[in-house]
Design an enzyme around this catalytic site. Structure first.
Site, PDB file in Angstrom:
ATOM      1  N   SER A  63       0.840  -1.190   0.000  1.00 17.59           N
ATOM      2  CA  SER A  63       0.000   0.000   0.000  1.00 17.59           C
ATOM      3  C   SER A  63       0.886   1.254   0.000  1.00 17.59           C
ATOM      4  O   SER A  63       1.675   1.430  -0.919  1.00 17.59           O
ATOM      5  CB  SER A  63      -0.966  -0.053   1.190  1.00 17.59           C
ATOM      6  OG  SER A  63      -2.032   0.845   1.033  1.00 17.59           O
ATOM      7  N   HIS A  87      -7.684  -5.801  -0.007  1.00 15.61           N
ATOM      8  CA  HIS A  87      -6.487  -4.970   0.157  1.00 15.61           C
ATOM      9  C   HIS A  87      -5.398  -5.688   0.957  1.00 15.61           C
ATOM     10  O   HIS A  87      -4.214  -5.491   0.714  1.00 15.61           O
ATOM     11  CB  HIS A  87      -6.878  -3.652   0.842  1.00 15.61           C
ATOM     12  CG  HIS A  87      -5.857  -2.574   0.699  1.00 15.61           C
ATOM     13  ND1 HIS A  87      -5.532  -2.007  -0.516  1.00 15.61           N
ATOM     14  CD2 HIS A  87      -5.082  -1.948   1.621  1.00 15.61           C
ATOM     15  CE1 HIS A  87      -4.609  -1.073  -0.335  1.00 15.61           C
ATOM     16  NE2 HIS A  87      -4.312  -1.030   0.948  1.00 15.61           N
TER      17      HIS A  87
END
Length: 251
Positions: free
Chosen positions: A98, A232
């Site tokens: 991320s 995610h």
């Protein structure tokens, strides 16, 4: 910087959970927004001793809780690059998850400018490309909304919301990281020389296939994408598969 000051900086910024002086490869991990180095302890354990894993510890969390969080990717990359210098004499692989993927990319750029060498590869996990950023303005929301946005991504125990004192301790770092990553944008001409491998979850609400493919703009070498089941934090669903595929990328 004096030798003593440099050593102190490394001690603050770099975690070596399983020192492996005989390792054939070095993997340097850059955590996600709000994340700390300890999150990657299981990966370090799984890869040792063949791979020595170093993990960057950003200020404002865990054992650096008393320090102010940095609020720009440039600052994070400058400080991380300085601390990592002793391990950049070879060709480590960078892994960033991320926000960490963007920090890894910028540290690679600094490494190239200073030494003329690149990392062996960047593994960009669950992250849109440097020139394909969307400022959602989460950093401007109230504390409750910021916390909800972080929890909705997964990777953080929802029981955290029931610990207001802990939330108060962690929110400054989360807000600092959000300011850093949401205010960052690189031009499409910003490139590194090393190959890039993109890891992404099939149902990640933040990183769609087009966002992953856009990493191709940012390397003079090859770029490939590996898609996992999950969102995610896709690697929490099948951690062994994730480790095996990362090990394969490491060669």
């Amino acid at each position: 910087m004096s030798g003593v000051a440099a050593a102190e900086g490394r001690d603050r910024w770099v975690r070596r959970f399983h020192p492996s002086p005989g390792a054939r490869r070095t993997l340097i991990c850059f955590p996600h927004a709000g994340g700390s180095a300890g999150y990657w302890f299981p990966l370090s354990e799984a890869l040792a001793p063949d791979v020595e894993v170093l993990v960057v510890q950003y200020p404002g969390r865990a054992d650096r809780l008393g320090e102010d969080a940095l609020t720009s990717i440039e600052e994070l990359a400058d400080e991380a690059h300085e601390a990592l210098r002793p391990w950049l004499t070879g060709r480590p692989v960078f892994f960033g998850h991320s926000m960490g993927a963007i920090v890894a990319f910028e540290v690679a750029r600094r490494m190239e400018r200073e030494t003329g060498r690149s990392p062996d590869r960047i593994v960009a996990s669950a992250a849109g490309a440097p020139s394909d950023r969307v400022d959602e303005g989460i950093r401007f929301l109230d504390d409750e909304a910021v916390l909800a946005a972080v929890l909705d991504l997964g990777g953080t125990d929802r029981a955290l919301a029931e610990e207001p004192e802990l939330v108060d301790l962690l929110l400054p770092a989360i807000r600092g990281d959000l300011e850093a990553v949401e205010s960052y944008l690189a031009g499409p001409e910003t490139v590194v020389a090393c190959p890039i491998t993109v890891f992404t979850g099939r149902t990640d609400p933040k990183v769609r296939p087009a966002h992953a493919d856009a990493w191709r703009r940012h390397t003079l070498a090859s770029c490939d994408t590996r898609v996992f089941a999950g969102d995610h934090f896709y690697f929490t669903a099948e951690p062994e598969l994730f480790t095996d595929r990362l090990r394969a990328v490491l060669g």
